[in-house]
Design a protein around this motif. Sequence first.
Motif: not given
Length: 319
Positions: A144, A170, A174-175, A177-178, A316-317
């Motif tokens: 985070k 997710r 938190v994104d 993709k990061k 989940s991006g």
Amino acid sequence: MRRDQFLKSLAVFAAAGTAAPWALAAPTLKMMIPANPAGGWDTTGRALGKAMMEARLADAVQYENKGGAAGAIGLAQFVNSAKGDPNALLMMGAVMVGGLITGKSPVQLQQCTPIARLTSEYNVFVVPAASPLRTMKDVVDQLKKDPGSVKWGGGSRGSTEHIAAAMLARTVGVDPKKVNYVAFRGGGEAVAAILGGNVTVGGSGYSEFAEHIAAGKMRAIGVTSQKRLPGIAVPTMKEQGYDVVLGNWRGLYGAPGLSAEQRAALTDLVVKTTKHKSWQEALDKNGWTAAVLAGKDFEDFVDYEFTSLRAIMYLSGML
């Protein structure tokens, strides 16, 4: 044996509806393991081959390791070289399904012949013994604070451990993709990276980390099963407050272009092998759960897995 005696012997066996003993020859099988040595597919494939030989269902098993791209490189070689070969097998599983969804492979699994699912296993997350992060909560707090500072190590992009890390991100806001995910071509490379402190958290099937956990070189901090695994004192992600439940499985496909009879014979050979004591011992030793599924049921299961994992990865991006 004189010629007349030989012919009489053949006639006897023919009348009895059986093959002459000298005519019975177990096949020499060729197994493509689309990953580097020492990982889950490699361990599973060689354990199965050993059981095949001990059960006298195969005279010999030849292995070829071809790692990379979540098994897609080995898959491509298998498709191009094994067409119509009734004695060729391909190790595969959920990791390959995920990799084919995210990748752009020129070949597809559907070109091959479904044989059987063998095992089911859940991912365990570990940290090096010397890591200051002692629990999954410590990892989440760091994630985070600075997502890029947490290096997740595991199999190829799209593997179940990669998906689980994205699901966790997710879940905690938190994104995905990061997520800083470091992919390795095989379990041996991932283990070395974890032990060397080159990644923050490692993920894989419990069997790949078991000896290092037992030796105190790794600390297990979470497992992606619904409930705790029998005999393994590792808390689930869910009981720690993180809704991350995801299973891994491994199975076998045959070559492209097999006839129905050839597929049935190969499936029968594999299913019989899973009943041999050598395979049962491998299940116990590695903490694998028997999950044999063959025929049309296995084919339908894989189709469902493609749909299910694609949905999870999208949410989940990762797509």
